[in-house]
Write a protein that holds these residues in place. Structure first.
Motif, PDB file in Angstrom:
ATOM      1  N   UNK A 141      -6.732 -47.804   8.298  1.00 21.43           N
ATOM      2  CA  UNK A 141      -5.799 -48.924   8.208  1.00 21.43           C
ATOM      3  C   UNK A 141      -5.158 -49.145   9.576  1.00 21.43           C
ATOM      4  N   UNK A 142      -5.236 -50.373  10.093  1.00 22.70           N
ATOM      5  CA  UNK A 142      -4.664 -50.599  11.420  1.00 22.70           C
ATOM      6  C   UNK A 142      -4.144 -52.017  11.590  1.00 22.70           C
ATOM      7  N   UNK A 143      -3.267 -52.162  12.594  1.00 24.38           N
ATOM      8  CA  UNK A 143      -2.744 -53.462  12.993  1.00 24.38           C
ATOM      9  C   UNK A 143      -3.126 -53.698  14.451  1.00 24.38           C
ATOM     10  N   UNK A 144      -3.793 -54.813  14.762  1.00 25.98           N
ATOM     11  CA  UNK A 144      -4.137 -55.090  16.168  1.00 25.98           C
ATOM     12  C   UNK A 144      -2.905 -55.552  16.945  1.00 25.98           C
ATOM     13  N   UNK A 145      -2.753 -55.057  18.169  1.00 26.34           N
ATOM     14  CA  UNK A 145      -1.657 -55.469  19.052  1.00 26.34           C
ATOM     15  C   UNK A 145      -2.267 -55.914  20.381  1.00 26.34           C
ATOM     16  N   UNK A 146      -1.433 -56.461  21.258  1.00 23.49           N
ATOM     17  CA  UNK A 146      -1.950 -57.077  22.487  1.00 23.49           C
ATOM     18  C   UNK A 146      -2.470 -56.078  23.509  1.00 23.49           C
ATOM     19  N   UNK A 147      -1.790 -54.944  23.664  1.00 21.75           N
ATOM     20  CA  UNK A 147      -2.180 -53.973  24.693  1.00 21.75           C
ATOM     21  C   UNK A 147      -2.057 -52.551  24.157  1.00 21.75           C
ATOM     22  N   UNK A 148      -2.639 -51.611  24.890  1.00 20.04           N
ATOM     23  CA  UNK A 148      -2.497 -50.205  24.522  1.00 20.04           C
ATOM     24  C   UNK A 148      -1.039 -49.749  24.670  1.00 20.04           C
ATOM     25  N   UNK A 149      -0.342 -50.310  25.664  1.00 21.34           N
ATOM     26  CA  UNK A 149       1.076 -49.984  25.841  1.00 21.34           C
ATOM     27  C   UNK A 149       1.877 -50.409  24.607  1.00 21.34           C
ATOM     28  N   UNK A 150       1.522 -51.560  24.027  1.00 17.40           N
ATOM     29  CA  UNK A 150       2.188 -52.018  22.803  1.00 17.40           C
ATOM     30  C   UNK A 150       1.913 -51.055  21.646  1.00 17.40           C
ATOM     31  N   UNK A 151       0.700 -50.515  21.593  1.00 19.95           N
ATOM     32  CA  UNK A 151       0.352 -49.558  20.541  1.00 19.95           C
ATOM     33  C   UNK A 151       1.219 -48.311  20.643  1.00 19.95           C
ATOM     34  N   UNK A 152       1.452 -47.834  21.869  1.00 23.96           N
ATOM     35  CA  UNK A 152       2.323 -46.683  22.062  1.00 23.96           C
ATOM     36  C   UNK A 152       3.751 -46.987  21.613  1.00 23.96           C
ATOM     37  N   UNK A 153       4.238 -48.172  21.946  1.00 21.70           N
ATOM     38  CA  UNK A 153       5.597 -48.558  21.555  1.00 21.70           C
ATOM     39  C   UNK A 153       5.741 -48.614  20.039  1.00 21.70           C
ATOM     40  N   UNK A 154       4.690 -49.061  19.357  1.00 24.45           N
ATOM     41  CA  UNK A 154       4.711 -49.123  17.888  1.00 24.45           C
ATOM     42  C   UNK A 154       4.913 -47.728  17.291  1.00 24.45           C
ATOM     43  N   UNK A 155       4.218 -46.748  17.849  1.00 20.76           N
ATOM     44  CA  UNK A 155       4.342 -45.379  17.337  1.00 20.76           C
ATOM     45  C   UNK A 155       5.711 -44.803  17.683  1.00 20.76           C
ATOM     46  N   UNK A 156       6.163 -45.017  18.903  1.00 17.50           N
ATOM     47  CA  UNK A 156       7.467 -44.502  19.327  1.00 17.50           C
ATOM     48  C   UNK A 156       8.595 -45.089  18.482  1.00 17.50           C
ATOM     49  N   UNK A 157       8.448 -46.359  18.104  1.00 25.21           N
ATOM     50  CA  UNK A 157       9.476 -47.034  17.308  1.00 25.21           C
ATOM     51  C   UNK A 157       9.368 -46.718  15.821  1.00 25.21           C
ATOM     52  N   UNK A 158       8.274 -46.091  15.401  1.00 25.50           N
ATOM     53  CA  UNK A 158       8.076 -45.776  13.986  1.00 25.50           C
ATOM     54  C   UNK A 158       7.482 -46.914  13.193  1.00 25.50           C
ATOM     55  N   UNK A 159       7.074 -48.010  13.874  1.00 21.98           N
ATOM     56  CA  UNK A 159       6.469 -49.149  13.179  1.00 21.98           C
ATOM     57  C   UNK A 159       5.040 -48.821  12.731  1.00 21.98           C
ATOM     58  N   UNK A 160       4.404 -47.901  13.438  1.00 21.20           N
ATOM     59  CA  UNK A 160       3.077 -47.406  13.063  1.00 21.20           C
ATOM     60  C   UNK A 160       3.101 -45.887  13.118  1.00 21.20           C
ATOM     61  N   UNK A 161       2.240 -45.263  12.313  1.00 18.18           N
ATOM     62  CA  UNK A 161       2.191 -43.799  12.291  1.00 18.18           C
ATOM     63  C   UNK A 161       1.436 -43.240  13.488  1.00 18.18           C
ATOM     64  N   UNK A 162       0.460 -43.995  13.962  1.00 18.04           N
ATOM     65  CA  UNK A 162      -0.421 -43.482  15.008  1.00 18.04           C
ATOM     66  C   UNK A 162      -1.018 -44.628  15.811  1.00 18.04           C
ATOM     67  N   UNK A 163      -1.599 -44.274  16.940  1.00 19.75           N
ATOM     68  CA  UNK A 163      -2.309 -45.236  17.779  1.00 19.75           C
ATOM     69  C   UNK A 163      -3.591 -44.585  18.260  1.00 19.75           C
ATOM     70  N   UNK A 164      -4.535 -45.419  18.696  1.00 19.99           N
ATOM     71  CA  UNK A 164      -5.737 -44.912  19.360  1.00 19.99           C
ATOM     72  C   UNK A 164      -5.807 -45.595  20.719  1.00 19.99           C
ATOM     73  N   UNK A 165      -5.805 -44.767  21.789  1.00 19.81           N
ATOM     74  CA  UNK A 165      -5.845 -45.309  23.150  1.00 19.81           C
ATOM     75  C   UNK A 165      -6.826 -44.487  23.991  1.00 19.81           C
ATOM     76  N   UNK A 166      -7.051 -44.922  25.200  1.00 19.16           N
ATOM     77  CA  UNK A 166      -7.923 -44.203  26.132  1.00 19.16           C
ATOM     78  C   UNK A 166      -7.296 -42.876  26.535  1.00 19.16           C
TER      79      UNK A 166
END
Length: 292
Positions: A196-221
């Motif tokens: 289950x995932x939500x697409x965001x604009x950048x990998x940096x945005x994915x990190x912010x989502x996890x840090x803010x608790x909006x998402x449980x996890x991210x996948x980045x390089x």
């Protein structure tokens, strides 16, 4: 006598008229010849211009050199492309792109792009290449003319450090809500796993989502994770756990572009004289030139 004079005058008028006609005919002929010469010159100039345009259209290398600028599509992706305190783009990819442009005798211009639109940006000639830690996926290679690989990478899972021990294998990820960069290799991985995932604009945005608790996890390089996640970084409360794959980075150009071959030549030279290794050490990555 009067009749003789009248006859002579008539003959003179006729001769004058004939002379005038001859002169006009000569002038007309000269004018026509001048016009034809001008038309021929214009036609030759037009043909030459068309040939130059066709050459530029057929060759990205000629197009870039004629314009005097290489336009590079990037995103904010430390340690590959990011801004220093003065707002200048730096990073392994940014520095290598500058070196390549210099080798071509042109300037470099960096443009931030929406990653999911990278192929459209290329085909529309908004940018000349995508140089931003781009994974050489099958989709990328089918849409672009790609350089040889220059760096090893992997996609890794990012979670909060205090729960990291719960997510150490792929099977443990099924209940997590992920944030991933749209159009990225990370999105391909979570799709393939059915997560289950939500697409965001950048990998940096994915990190912010996890840090803010909006998402449980991210996948980045993994290269970005090493630079931006963990102790001593801006995301010291996050960490990376599961590696989902191994992959290679390359640079993408328009399909059929001769700039890819030019870059491969530059990579060989930069790798051979130590320039690439020195740049890699500056940004804490491992360059690995792999000819395909």
């Amino acid at each position: 006598m009067k009749k003789l004079i009248a006859l002579l005058m008539s003959v003179m008028i006729v001769l004058g008229s004939l002379a005038g006609c001859g002169s006009k005919k000569e002038e007309t002929t000269k004018a026509q010849e001048t016009t034809k010469a001008q038309e021929t010159t214009k036609a030759q100039e037009t043909t030459a211009a068309k040939e130059e345009t066709t050459a530029a259209e057929a060759s990205d290398l000629a197009y870039v050199k004629e314009r005097g600028k290489l336009v590079v599509g990037i995103t904010d992706f430390e340690p590959m492309d990011y801004k220093d305190e003065s707002g200048e783009w730096i990073g392994f990819d940014a520095d290598m792109a500058r070196g390549f442009a210099e080798s071509l005798g042109v300037e470099v211009e960096f443009i931030e792009i929406t990653w999911d639109n990278k192929a459209l940006e290329l085909s529309g000639r908004i940018i000349d290449c995508v140089w931003n830690g781009m994974t050489l996926t099958d989709e990328v290679k089918s849409a672009m003319e790609c350089s040889n690989a220059y760096c090893n990478n992997a996609q890794v899972v990012i979670v909060k450090a205090d729960v990291a021990d719960q997510y150490q294998d792929v099977e443990s990820l099924s209940d997590l809500a992920f944030a991933v960069e749209a159009g990225s290799a990370g999105e391909e991985e979570v799709k393939a796993l059915g997560l289950n995932y939500t697409p965001v604009s950048t990998q940096a945005d994915a990190l912010m989502e996890v840090a803010a608790g909006s998402s449980d996890a991210a996948v980045i390089d993994s290269l970005m994770a090493a630079a931006m996640v963990g102790e001593g970084t801006g995301y010291d409360e996050l960490t990376y756990t599961v590696g989902l794959n191994s992959e290679l980075y390359g640079v993408g150009f328009r399909k059929g572009s001769d700039l890819a071959a030019a870059l491969n030549d530059y990579f060989k030279e930069a790798y051979g004289d130590g320039t690439m290794e020195k740049c890699a050490e500056t940004y804490g990555i491992q360059a690995a030139l792999i000819e395909q």
